[in-house]
Write a protein that holds these residues in place. Structure first.
Motif, mmCIF file in Angstrom:
data_model
loop_
_atom_site.group_PDB
_atom_site.id
_atom_site.type_symbol
_atom_site.label_atom_id
_atom_site.label_comp_id
_atom_site.label_asym_id
_atom_site.label_seq_id
_atom_site.Cartn_x
_atom_site.Cartn_y
_atom_site.Cartn_z
ATOM 1 N N PHE A 101 9.890 16.484 13.255
ATOM 2 C CA PHE A 101 10.547 16.656 11.963
ATOM 3 C C PHE A 101 11.853 16.509 11.887
ATOM 4 N N ARG A 102 12.396 15.867 12.736
ATOM 5 C CA ARG A 102 13.758 15.094 12.678
ATOM 6 C C ARG A 102 14.160 14.743 11.562
ATOM 7 N N PHE A 103 13.486 13.982 10.816
ATOM 8 C CA PHE A 103 13.842 13.458 9.452
ATOM 9 C C PHE A 103 13.515 14.101 8.103
ATOM 10 N N GLY A 104 12.521 15.403 8.357
ATOM 11 C CA GLY A 104 12.289 16.057 7.244
ATOM 12 C C GLY A 104 10.979 15.702 6.496
ATOM 13 N N ASP A 105 10.356 14.715 7.265
ATOM 14 C CA ASP A 105 9.023 13.964 6.706
ATOM 15 C C ASP A 105 8.224 13.674 7.941
ATOM 16 N N ILE A 106 7.211 13.018 7.581
ATOM 17 C CA ILE A 106 6.022 12.551 8.566
ATOM 18 C C ILE A 106 6.231 11.414 9.214
ATOM 19 N N LEU A 134 5.196 16.732 -1.865
ATOM 20 C CA LEU A 134 3.907 15.852 -1.787
ATOM 21 C C LEU A 134 3.717 14.958 -2.702
ATOM 22 N N SER A 135 3.433 13.541 -2.294
ATOM 23 C CA SER A 135 3.399 12.526 -3.091
ATOM 24 C C SER A 135 2.222 12.428 -4.281
ATOM 25 N N PRO A 136 2.175 12.212 -5.449
ATOM 26 C CA PRO A 136 1.198 12.003 -6.159
ATOM 27 C C PRO A 136 0.026 11.327 -5.780
ATOM 28 N N ARG A 137 0.510 10.320 -4.936
ATOM 29 C CA ARG A 137 -0.560 9.219 -4.193
ATOM 30 C C ARG A 137 -1.194 9.909 -2.975
ATOM 31 N N LEU A 138 -1.076 11.243 -2.748
ATOM 32 C CA LEU A 138 -1.574 11.537 -1.423
ATOM 33 C C LEU A 138 -2.997 12.487 -1.466
ATOM 34 N N PRO A 139 -3.467 12.723 -2.777
ATOM 35 C CA PRO A 139 -4.759 13.470 -2.697
ATOM 36 C C PRO A 139 -6.064 12.436 -1.894
ATOM 37 N N ALA A 140 -6.066 11.167 -2.310
ATOM 38 C CA ALA A 140 -7.208 10.311 -1.786
ATOM 39 C C ALA A 140 -6.961 10.454 -0.131
ATOM 40 N N ILE A 141 -5.882 10.439 0.233
ATOM 41 C CA ILE A 141 -5.712 10.475 1.940
ATOM 42 C C ILE A 141 -5.939 12.000 2.351
ATOM 43 N N MET A 142 -5.398 13.041 1.752
ATOM 44 C CA MET A 142 -5.936 14.154 2.295
ATOM 45 C C MET A 142 -7.571 14.444 2.057
ATOM 46 N N LYS A 143 -8.023 13.865 1.064
ATOM 47 C CA LYS A 143 -9.695 14.171 1.110
ATOM 48 C C LYS A 143 -10.216 13.288 2.164
ATOM 49 N N ALA A 144 -9.651 12.142 2.566
ATOM 50 C CA ALA A 144 -10.301 11.424 3.750
ATOM 51 C C ALA A 144 -10.071 12.015 5.001
ATOM 52 N N ALA A 145 -8.992 12.678 5.191
ATOM 53 C CA ALA A 145 -8.305 13.142 6.446
ATOM 54 C C ALA A 145 -9.181 14.700 6.430
ATOM 55 N N GLY A 146 -9.521 15.326 5.480
ATOM 56 C CA GLY A 146 -10.077 16.666 5.369
ATOM 57 C C GLY A 146 -9.087 17.488 5.439
ATOM 58 N N VAL A 147 -8.022 17.620 5.076
ATOM 59 C CA VAL A 147 -6.868 18.481 4.933
ATOM 60 C C VAL A 147 -6.551 18.972 3.655
ATOM 61 N N TRP A 188 0.790 -1.166 -0.121
ATOM 62 C CA TRP A 188 0.011 -0.084 -0.207
ATOM 63 C C TRP A 188 0.870 1.318 -0.044
ATOM 64 N N ASP A 189 0.333 2.293 -0.632
ATOM 65 C CA ASP A 189 1.171 3.654 -0.653
ATOM 66 C C ASP A 189 0.962 4.262 0.393
ATOM 67 N N ILE A 190 1.530 3.729 1.655
ATOM 68 C CA ILE A 190 1.388 4.363 2.638
ATOM 69 C C ILE A 190 2.917 4.643 3.277
ATOM 70 N N GLY A 191 3.383 5.716 3.561
ATOM 71 C CA GLY A 191 4.719 5.683 4.058
ATOM 72 C C GLY A 191 5.300 7.325 4.608
ATOM 73 N N GLY A 192 6.606 7.254 5.100
ATOM 74 C CA GLY A 192 6.761 8.353 5.920
ATOM 75 C C GLY A 192 7.371 9.389 5.000
ATOM 76 N N ARG A 193 7.591 9.492 3.575
ATOM 77 C CA ARG A 193 8.090 10.438 3.102
ATOM 78 C C ARG A 193 7.086 10.799 1.962
ATOM 79 N N LEU A 194 5.748 10.579 2.038
ATOM 80 C CA LEU A 194 4.810 10.915 1.408
ATOM 81 C C LEU A 194 4.406 12.611 1.331
#
Length: 476
Positions: A279-284, A192-205, A174-180
């Motif tokens: 944000f120690r590693f520059g990602d989430i 921002l990963s190209p795979r992120l829009p669906a997650i952002m929509k579901a999260a309301g962000v 699954w396209d779930i990871g710390g550097r999306l």
């Protein structure tokens, strides 16, 4: 000679990190003195681990091939080895790195580090299995007769493999990871990963490049990511789970519930050892790990520590990609080895059984189609449904394979046959009488699937067996 060891390298070029390990793999003839030889892998030992490097990129879409080469040159020198000393192993391009535009070019450039027999592999399902084996999930499942799922959470993907009593029963990615999502030192969003829009929509962000990252928004985003993993393991796969499933990956379907889970990959380090600096590693990555710690994944399953976390994939690549053929094999000329990137041509079940009656029409037609579709000069005839043969059937199968090879393949091409059943020596000898001066390799005790590619190394144990890697080459 009863035992032999070979040197294996594992190289993992991942979304976030690149690393290398060296392993010593032990093989032994486990049969008694009065039995047919049975060569098996009896153990492996990691003898060198490289530093962990940030995967170098030219930009968001290209891997920096020259910097990767420099990293490997440095690590080979530190380990005191040369490419000619390597006998097996794998270069694994994983996660979002496998989707970079020059992924296939990277493997070609790294061929000088490959020695005689190292493969380049980047398939999401295969990565899931390799990482789980490197993390120790398979071994724990076997030793404790239980169902164990390993979640290998990297920068771009989460690879899941499930084992029951040591046997693989499900896998997926699954396209779930710390550097999306990536940020700079000022906490501004830089990627921002190209795979992120669906997650952002579901999260309301609504995240935007250049905007300062809001921790609460990122927290909501990561909680949705954790929920996708929860739903996946609990067979309540949502529409979002399907949307985030990596292209080319299997659906995770299980016949029995997961009992234990383990985490590997870069994010796993943050799951087991929480970070105070989000944000120690520059990602989430640390925020995603925090969401996982607070999810039902930690409450509904027994979480066990892995043998490896961030190095699980590279350890698996170096230690678990190699298998050994059966010991009743045939080859006419050792100079044909090693064989690399041979496409596996699986005969249809009906076609296999037609060959046993003397009808090879379908075989010839399927062979010509496969060569044309794959734009290749040679292939590996793979017989997967036949377990045993009468003497008459053996000779009819040999006739069919030889006639087809003579009509479809160039005279300079070695005829390559793989049987899942244990009859390669008898079949190979029957074919050898028909092929005369043509080179032939016939091996057994290996299972393959459609789309696999095969590498076969030089014979071992006085010619009794050959090392084999079954792999999936998948880019984009």
């Amino acid at each position: 000679m009863n035992g032999v060891s070979i040197l294996s390298v594992g190289i993992d070029i991942g979304t976030s990190t690149t690393s290398m390990v060296l392993s010593r793999i032990q093989m032994r003839n486990t049969a008694s003195g009065f039995s047919v030889p049975q060569v098996c892998i009896v153990g492996s030992e990691i003898i060198y681990k490289s530093e962990i490097y940030t995967t170098p990129l030219v930009d968001g879409i290209l891997i920096d091939t020259e910097k990767i080469r420099a990293i490997l040159e440095k690590e080979y020198d530190k380990a005191g080895i040369t490419p000619s000393m390597i006998q097996t192993g794998a270069v694994i391009i994983t996660g979002e790195s496998a989707r970079k535009q020059n992924a296939s070019l990277v493997t070609q450039t790294l061929s000088s580090f490959a020695g005689d027999f190292v493969v380049a592999t980047a398939g999401p399902d295969l990565e899931s299995v390799i990482a789980a084996k490197g993390a120790g999930a398979q071994q724990y499942s076997k030793e404790h007769s239980c169902v164990v799922a390993n979640l290998d959470i990297g920068g771009g993907t989460t690879n899941i493999a499930v084992f029951h009593c040591g046997e693989l029963c499900a896998k997926g990615c699954w396209d779930i990871g710390g550097r999306l999502v990536q940020v700079d030192r000022q906490k501004k969003v830089t990627y921002l990963s190209p795979r992120l829009p669906a997650i952002m929509k579901a999260a309301g962000v609504s995240l935007e490049l250049g905007r300062t990252a809001d921790w609460q928004e990122l927290d909501r985003l990561c909680r949705v990511m954790a929920q996708v993993l929860e739903d996946t393991l609990k067979f309540t796969a949502s529409k979002l789970c399907e949307e985030m499933r990596t292209a080319g990956s299997s659906r995770l379907t299980l016949s029995r519930p997961v009992e234990y889970i383990t985490f590997s990959g870069g994010v796993a380090d943050c799951v087991y050892s929480p970070q105070e600096d989000w944000f120690r590693f520059g990602d989430i990555g640390p925020i995603l790990a925090h969401s996982i710690r607070e999810s039902s994944l930690m409450r509904d399953y027994q979480v066990i520590p892995p043998k490896e976390t961030i190095r699980a994939t590279v350890v698996g690549a170096g230690s678990y990609t190699t298998s050994v053929s059966g010991s009743t094999i045939t080859y006419t000329d050792e100079s044909v080895f090693p064989v690399k990137n041979l496409p596996a041509f699986l005969l249809g079940r009906e076609t296999e059984h037609q060959c046993l009656t003397g009808n090879d029409r379908n075989l010839r037609e399927e062979t010509e189609w496969f060569l044309e579709q794959n734009d290749c000069d040679n292939l590996l005839f793979c017989i997967q449904d036949i377990d045993s043969l009468s003497y008459r059937q053996l000779n009819l199968l040999a006739d069919a394979l030889c006639h087809t090879a003579d009509s479809a393949l160039g005279k300079e091409q070695t005829v390559m046959v793989l049987c899942r059943g244990d009859f390669a020596k008898a079949l190979g000898q029957a074919m050898q009488r028909r092929l005369l001066d043509r080179k032939l390799v016939c091996i057994d005790s290996i299972s393959v699937q459609f789309g696999d590619y095969i590498d076969i190394g030089r014979p071992l144990m006085n010619g009794m067996a050959v090392p084999v890697v079954v792999k999936t080459l998948l880019y984009g």
